[in-house]
Design a protein around this motif. Structure first.
Motif, PDB file in Angstrom:
ATOM      1  N   UNK A  76      -1.158 -15.955  -5.699  1.00 33.29           N
ATOM      2  CA  UNK A  76      -0.703 -15.609  -6.963  1.00 33.29           C
ATOM      3  C   UNK A  76      -0.859 -14.074  -7.177  1.00 33.29           C
ATOM      4  N   UNK A  77      -1.656 -13.315  -6.593  1.00 36.29           N
ATOM      5  CA  UNK A  77      -1.721 -11.966  -7.005  1.00 36.29           C
ATOM      6  C   UNK A  77      -0.562 -11.187  -6.038  1.00 36.29           C
ATOM      7  N   UNK A  78      -0.434 -11.658  -4.950  1.00 34.40           N
ATOM      8  CA  UNK A  78       0.734 -11.204  -3.942  1.00 34.40           C
ATOM      9  C   UNK A  78       2.039 -11.225  -4.717  1.00 34.40           C
ATOM     10  N   UNK A  79       2.340 -12.588  -5.102  1.00 34.06           N
ATOM     11  CA  UNK A  79       3.598 -12.915  -5.886  1.00 34.06           C
ATOM     12  C   UNK A  79       3.682 -12.003  -6.911  1.00 34.06           C
ATOM     13  N   UNK A  80       2.801 -11.632  -7.595  1.00 31.34           N
ATOM     14  CA  UNK A  80       2.601 -10.894  -8.926  1.00 31.34           C
ATOM     15  C   UNK A  80       2.789  -9.179  -8.687  1.00 31.34           C
ATOM     16  N   UNK A  81       2.539  -8.927  -7.597  1.00 35.68           N
ATOM     17  CA  UNK A  81       2.537  -7.335  -7.134  1.00 35.68           C
ATOM     18  C   UNK A  81       3.144  -7.230  -5.921  1.00 35.68           C
ATOM     19  N   UNK A  82       4.265  -7.588  -5.678  1.00 36.66           N
ATOM     20  CA  UNK A  82       5.096  -7.778  -4.587  1.00 36.66           C
ATOM     21  C   UNK A  82       5.305  -6.016  -3.918  1.00 36.66           C
ATOM     22  N   UNK A  83       5.568  -5.248  -4.857  1.00 38.27           N
ATOM     23  CA  UNK A  83       5.883  -3.731  -4.390  1.00 38.27           C
ATOM     24  C   UNK A  83       4.617  -3.022  -4.016  1.00 38.27           C
ATOM     25  N   UNK A  84       3.543  -3.409  -4.498  1.00 34.01           N
ATOM     26  CA  UNK A  84       2.288  -3.103  -4.140  1.00 34.01           C
ATOM     27  C   UNK A  84       1.969  -3.268  -2.694  1.00 34.01           C
ATOM     28  N   UNK A  85       1.835  -4.789  -2.643  1.00 36.26           N
ATOM     29  CA  UNK A  85       1.754  -5.398  -1.447  1.00 36.26           C
ATOM     30  C   UNK A  85       2.688  -4.821  -0.157  1.00 36.26           C
ATOM     31  N   UNK A  86       3.621  -4.675  -0.654  1.00 33.92           N
ATOM     32  CA  UNK A  86       4.812  -4.066   0.652  1.00 33.92           C
ATOM     33  C   UNK A  86       4.442  -2.636   0.667  1.00 33.92           C
ATOM     34  N   UNK A  87       3.816  -1.851  -0.004  1.00 36.59           N
ATOM     35  CA  UNK A  87       3.137  -0.530   0.362  1.00 36.59           C
ATOM     36  C   UNK A  87       2.035  -0.657   1.117  1.00 36.59           C
ATOM     37  N   UNK A  88       1.220  -1.461   0.953  1.00 36.44           N
ATOM     38  CA  UNK A  88      -0.020  -1.860   1.750  1.00 36.44           C
ATOM     39  C   UNK A  88       0.579  -2.053   3.289  1.00 36.44           C
ATOM     40  N   UNK A  89       1.457  -3.068   3.197  1.00 36.71           N
ATOM     41  CA  UNK A  89       1.954  -3.487   4.694  1.00 36.71           C
ATOM     42  C   UNK A  89       2.525  -2.319   5.455  1.00 36.71           C
ATOM     43  N   UNK A  90       3.366  -1.531   4.657  1.00 40.43           N
ATOM     44  CA  UNK A  90       4.058  -0.215   5.324  1.00 40.43           C
ATOM     45  C   UNK A  90       2.940   0.577   5.981  1.00 40.43           C
ATOM     46  N   UNK A  91       1.645   0.866   5.063  1.00 42.74           N
ATOM     47  CA  UNK A  91       0.603   1.830   5.558  1.00 42.74           C
ATOM     48  C   UNK A  91      -0.045   1.210   6.859  1.00 42.74           C
ATOM     49  N   UNK A  92      -0.393  -0.252   6.647  1.00 42.48           N
ATOM     50  CA  UNK A  92      -1.243  -0.939   7.843  1.00 42.48           C
ATOM     51  C   UNK A  92      -0.124  -1.073   9.137  1.00 42.48           C
ATOM     52  N   UNK A  93       0.967  -1.293   9.048  1.00 40.76           N
ATOM     53  CA  UNK A  93       1.862  -1.384  10.005  1.00 40.76           C
ATOM     54  C   UNK A  93       1.902  -0.092  10.619  1.00 40.76           C
ATOM     55  N   UNK A  94       1.987   0.901  10.322  1.00 45.49           N
ATOM     56  CA  UNK A  94       1.939   2.171  10.824  1.00 45.49           C
ATOM     57  C   UNK A  94       0.536   2.526  11.472  1.00 45.49           C
ATOM     58  N   UNK A  95      -0.463   2.044  11.209  1.00 51.63           N
ATOM     59  CA  UNK A  95      -1.679   2.184  11.713  1.00 51.63           C
ATOM     60  C   UNK A  95      -1.579   1.257  12.968  1.00 51.63           C
ATOM     61  N   UNK A  96      -1.122  -0.062  12.700  1.00 49.89           N
ATOM     62  CA  UNK A  96      -1.141  -0.734  14.110  1.00 49.89           C
ATOM     63  C   UNK A  96      -0.408  -0.078  15.184  1.00 49.89           C
ATOM     64  N   UNK A  97       0.742   0.489  14.864  1.00 55.69           N
ATOM     65  CA  UNK A  97       1.389   1.048  15.898  1.00 55.69           C
ATOM     66  C   UNK A  97       0.842   2.613  16.437  1.00 55.69           C
ATOM     67  N   UNK A  98       0.015   3.233  15.515  1.00 57.17           N
ATOM     68  CA  UNK A  98      -0.832   4.385  15.966  1.00 57.17           C
ATOM     69  C   UNK A  98      -1.837   3.713  17.000  1.00 57.17           C
ATOM     70  N   UNK A  99      -2.407   2.704  16.696  1.00 61.20           N
ATOM     71  CA  UNK A  99      -3.642   2.005  17.713  1.00 61.20           C
ATOM     72  C   UNK A  99      -2.727   1.891  18.978  1.00 61.20           C
ATOM     73  N   UNK A 100      -1.827   1.064  18.872  1.00 58.92           N
ATOM     74  CA  UNK A 100      -1.001   0.892  20.110  1.00 58.92           C
ATOM     75  C   UNK A 100      -0.380   1.843  20.944  1.00 58.92           C
ATOM     76  N   UNK A 101      -0.392   3.181  20.406  1.00 62.96           N
ATOM     77  CA  UNK A 101       0.111   4.459  21.137  1.00 62.96           C
ATOM     78  C   UNK A 101      -0.985   5.555  21.406  1.00 62.96           C
TER      79      UNK A 101
END
Length: 337
Positions: free
Chosen positions: A234-259
């Protein structure tokens, strides 16, 4: 020019400057998000603190408060109570909660292996497999935690009943080590850097190793998605912009760990996480780095493995229809910058 006119022009200029300052992008307050981490000094949950250290939250205009809770089950309860918006914890809670009528989903999948090890105290060489857990006290981070889930599965898989042993909540790190030293637990499930600390002193040995994909498949029968960022649907559906920003940040971190190497990653982490042994911390990180996903996407077949494991011993899941598609989403990681 009259004094009155000068004062009027001055006031107008001041008002204009103030209006421009308020409307400037730099004046916008960062979006506040609170995330509870099930022990952020554990290497399995490293992406949380690493993302903060790399400045990726700030880059997305987020003000993320990371809160520490040693047991994942307690972090989950904080989220359900509305005290925090998300949890960095094991994906298996998303399945467990659906069986209880609560819908929670993994937004970013950090790992594809638990990163956990079942350690046996050097005082108890008679424990040679989970079948020998009968009558033993086994250390877990907390009752209802993922370490508890995995311990119960390994015992049941090896012919024991849940009443044949006792799960003892001892946390991780110093409290886990003390419990083993004092023989309050004869074996227990924990993560790095606690594993390396006990192996280095010879106070424990490895019984089951789920730090690698190979070890995980041998113990659990397949890929086991573990550490993740999960939030209430429910929170995700109501705050999609914020969740997208969190995903952006964490995906960058996953790539950092991988490289990057374990040493390069360790240099970004708080020094007290090394527990006085940076060399051991880096070695453990290099050895276990492959458990992290490179892109935050849920590994194929992973949810099915987790459901099979939980269903083996959790009565709440037996005979219930679980919609796995509602326990995770790849929408945000696929849209990440």
């Amino acid at each position: 020019m009259s004094l009155a006119r000068i004062l009027l022009d001055s006031a107008a200029t001041t008002a204009l400057v103030a209006t421009m300052a308020l409307s400037a992008p730099s004046a916008r307050a960062d979006e506040k998000v609170s995330i509870m981490v099930g022990g952020y000094e554990k290497q399995i949950y490293l992406p949380a603190k690493l993302t903060e250290a790399l400045g990726y939250f700030k880059d997305e205009g987020l003000d993320v408060e990371l809160l520490n809770e040693p047991a994942g089950v307690d972090a989950e309860n904080e989220m359900l109570a509305g005290a925090v918006q998300g949890v960095v914890g094991f994906y298996d809670h998303c399945i467990d909660l659906q069986a209880k009528g609560k819908f929670v989903e993994s937004i970013v999948q950090f790992s594809q292996a638990p990163g956990e090890v079942e350690l046996v105290s050097a005082k108890h060489p008679e424990i040679k497999s989970p079948a020998d857990f009968k009558g033993m006290s086994l250390g877990v981070t907390g009752l209802g935690s993922s370490t508890n889930f995995l311990t119960e599965y390994l015992a049941v898989k090896n012919g024991l009943k849940l009443g044949d042993f006792t799960s003892v909540p001892v946390g991780a790190g110093t409290t886990f080590i003390a419990a083993m030293q004092q023989d309050k637990i004869q074996a227990g499930m924990t993560t790095e850097p606690t594993i390396t600390r006990l192996l280095k002193t010879g106070e424990a040995s490895v019984l089951i190793d789920m730090r690698t994909m190979e070890g995980t498949k041998a113990a659990l029968g397949g890929t086991y998605p573990a550490a993740s960022l999960y939030m209430q649907t429910d929170w995700v559906e109501a705050h999609k912009d914020t969740v997208q920003k969190l995903a952006n940040a964490f995906v960058k971190t996953q790539k950092f760990i991988n490289t990057h190497t374990g040493a390069e990653i360790a240099d970004k982490m708080p020094k007290d996480y090394y527990v006085g042994d940076k060399e051991g911390y880096v070695k453990a990180l290099d050895a276990g780095k492959a458990m992290f996903t490179p892109d935050g996407i849920m590994p194929e077949g992973g949810p099915e493995t987790v459901l099979t494991v939980l269903s083996a011993f959790k009565k709440e899941l037996q005979g219930k229809q679980i919609d796995l598609s509602k326990t995770y989403t790849s929408e945000f990681v696929k849209n990440a910058k």
